[in-house]
Write a protein that holds these residues in place. Structure first.
Motif, PDB file in Angstrom:
ATOM      1  N   ARG A  85      -9.248  -6.257   8.493  1.00 16.36           N
ATOM      2  CA  ARG A  85      -9.003  -5.583   7.222  1.00 16.36           C
ATOM      3  C   ARG A  85     -10.329  -5.253   6.521  1.00 16.36           C
ATOM      4  NH1 ARG A  85      -7.234 -10.913   6.293  1.00 16.36           N
ATOM      5  NH2 ARG A  85      -5.117 -10.275   6.859  1.00 16.36           N
ATOM      6  N   GLY A  86     -10.407  -4.039   6.054  1.00 16.75           N
ATOM      7  CA  GLY A  86     -11.621  -3.588   5.369  1.00 16.75           C
ATOM      8  C   GLY A  86     -12.478  -2.700   6.244  1.00 16.75           C
ATOM      9  N   GLN A 113       0.815  -1.217   0.000  1.00 17.82           N
ATOM     10  CA  GLN A 113       0.000   0.000   0.000  1.00 17.82           C
ATOM     11  C   GLN A 113       0.850   1.270   0.000  1.00 17.82           C
ATOM     12  OE1 GLN A 113      -2.847   0.392   3.208  1.00 17.82           O
ATOM     13  NE2 GLN A 113      -4.115   1.790   2.023  1.00 17.82           N
ATOM     14  N   GLY A 166     -12.299   1.152   5.957  1.00 13.36           N
ATOM     15  CA  GLY A 166     -11.519   1.357   4.739  1.00 13.36           C
ATOM     16  C   GLY A 166     -10.026   1.151   4.938  1.00 13.36           C
ATOM     17  N   LEU A 167      -9.623   0.518   6.052  1.00 19.40           N
ATOM     18  CA  LEU A 167      -8.213   0.303   6.352  1.00 19.40           C
ATOM     19  C   LEU A 167      -7.823  -1.153   6.153  1.00 19.40           C
ATOM     20  CD1 LEU A 167      -7.952   2.385   9.663  1.00 19.40           C
ATOM     21  CD2 LEU A 167      -7.287   3.111   7.356  1.00 19.40           C
TER      22      LEU A 167
END
Length: 503
Positions: free
Chosen positions: A208-209, A86, A212-213
């Motif tokens: 995760r998710g 990322q 939005g991270l």
């Protein structure tokens, strides 16, 4: 001759000689030199005090060091959960992000130890913990390589005063040969952080998710928040020193202080809060033990740091599953923790330090030989166990070794901080031992760690010889000229003719 004679146990003839010289010259003895005739401390009462100290101190500093190690090394777990992807890290950028932590870490170590006594440990130690917890939490929302570098720099700045501070702090509560086991109790948090951190990271990453991270962001955020909370709680329970510990009775506080003075590691000037003395700082810098043990520590900490930062990366070559990789990292760390406690227990029992480093280091050497020479995943995994068992005990042992051989307070504060500052320069080697281009074998990294462990063993053997020689010189009266300094008001500390070096 006993390994350690104390000021309380001075030969009466030598005391009389000092008194006679003082009387002849019209001088007076320093208040820091106590000509005591008290009865020995009741061992049952002393054991009760130790139990209270253990109960009220060790859990808190264990938590401090556990979370410190998790927060500095969780970047290794974050790496395999999307961090490098990322943030678009390429080449050695990840390694640079690891290394910059130690720039600020090293800079603050000596100043932090010198101010610890004045800054009140119960505020200073939890205070820096809250600071790095906030930084660790914010690291979860960095959006660029530059942001990661800034966060790692400030993380190191806040963590830099911790380890030296903890060693110095414990030395104000425990006798010299009670110290290592207590250091070992909290230092087991280092290998356990790898075990616990791997389990925790594999669970947190499932978030995760959310918001939005990715999983790596939540690893930093959750673990950082836990650190801040623990730091705030610790402020209310950690004592400053034995003389003000509220969980001890008045008599117990008095005995807790007296036993340290009788042990020779703390003087009355220390306990009275004597001011900073530049001469004490210089005596740490000019001490051979400071530089020898710093060299040993440098050679030991290179494999320790690289192991902690890169074990998930190494294990990733065994399996494609991220979760399985995290879980595979747990057993070697647990074995490392057991090794630390076992070594610390017997080292304190036999009042020896260097010999135990010489005993455990060959296990680490064997582990890295397996990692370097074998292509079999099972054999290499066995190598990680031996490496962990062999490298982790040396770190608390060498720290306690130097602390045992330095006195009074500001000499010990300077020496332990200088030892750590020099040793932590190894991080600039450790963070570049395992680079992407060497995957999957990472033979260069294994060879570097193997070499440093061999050097550590040799320098340890030399340090053992040096301290044995110094004790023989003192046994033969070779340092008796220093008795004249006693009547001149000098606080001799480790230079006292009756002080014996721990081997």
């Amino acid at each position: 001759m006993a390994e350690q004679q104390t000021y309380h146990e001075m030969d009466k003839m030598k005391i009389e000689q000092v008194e006679n010289v003082a009387a002849t010259d019209g001088a007076t003895l320093s208040p820091s030199v106590s000509l005591r005739t008290d009865q020995p401390i009741d061992p049952i009462l002393e054991a009760k005090i130790r139990r209270k100290l253990d109960f009220h101190i060790i859990p808190w500093i264990f938590g401090l060091w556990l979370l410190a190690f998790i927060d500095r090394s969780n970047i290794g777990n974050a790496r395999i959960d999307g961090l490098t992807t990322q943030l678009h890290l390429t080449g050695t950028q990840f390694n640079v992000a690891l290394a910059i932590f130690y720039v600020s870490y090293i800079i603050v170590e000596v100043p932090a130890n010198l101010v610890l006594k004045r800054a009140r440990p119960r505020i200073f130690l939890p205070g820096i913990m809250i600071g790095w917890g906030v930084v660790g939490t914010l690291m979860g929302i960095v959006k660029s390589y530059e942001g990661l570098l800034v966060a790692r720099f400030f993380l190191g700045m806040f963590e830099g005063g911790l380890l030296g501070g903890l060693i110095l702090y414990l030395s104000t509560f425990y006798r010299r040969h009670e110290l290592l086991y207590r250091v070992g109790l909290f230092y087991t948090a280092a290998p356990l952080s790898g075990a616990f951190g791997g389990l925790l990271a594999s669970g947190i990453a499932q978030m995760r998710g959310i918001g939005g991270l990715l999983g790596w962001s939540w690893i930093f955020i959750i673990e950082g928040i836990v650190t801040v909370i623990f730091g705030v709680i610790t402020i209310f329970f950690l004592p400053n020193d034995p003389g003000s510990a509220s969980f001890l009775t008045s008599e117990e506080r008095h005995i807790a202080v007296e036993r340290l003075i009788l042990d020779g590691g703390v003087t009355r000037e220390d306990e009275a809060g004597a001011g900073f003395k530049g001469k004490q700082v210089w005596r740490a810098v000019a001490n051979w033990n400071t530089w020898l043990t710093a060299t040993i520590f440098f050679c030991l900490i290179t494999p320790i740091y690289s192991f902690s930062l890169f074990l998930p990366t190494i294990l990733k070559t065994f399996t494609a599953s991220t979760t399985k990789t995290q879980l595979l990292s747990v057993p070697p760390y647990i074995c490392g923790a057991i090794s630390v406690l076992t070594t610390a227990h017997f080292s304190d029992r036999f009042k020896r330090r260097g010999y135990f480093i010489m005993l455990t280091t060959p296990l680490g050497i064997t582990g890295y030989l397996l990692l370097l020479t074998s292509s079999n995943p099972t054999t290499k995994y066995v190598g990680t166990f031996l490496a962990s068992i062999g490298i982790f005990p040396g770190s608390p042992t060498v720290m306690a070794w130097l602390s045992n051989n330095l006195a009074p307070h500001y000499t010990r504060a300077t020496g332990t901080a200088l030892q750590l500052a020099i040793a932590n320069m190894a991080a600039f080697v450790a963070t570049f031992t395992y680079v992407t281009k060497d995957a999957p074998g990472y033979k260069t990294g294994h060879a570097i760690n193997l070499g440093f462990l061999c050097v550590a063993w040799l320098v340890t053997a030399g340090t053992v010889w040096y301290n044995r020689w110094e004790n023989k010189v003192r046994d033969a009266g070779g340092r008796n000229e220093r008795w004249a300094e006693v009547r001149d008001g000098e606080d001799l500390g480790y230079r006292h003719p009756e002080f014996r070096m721990t081997i």
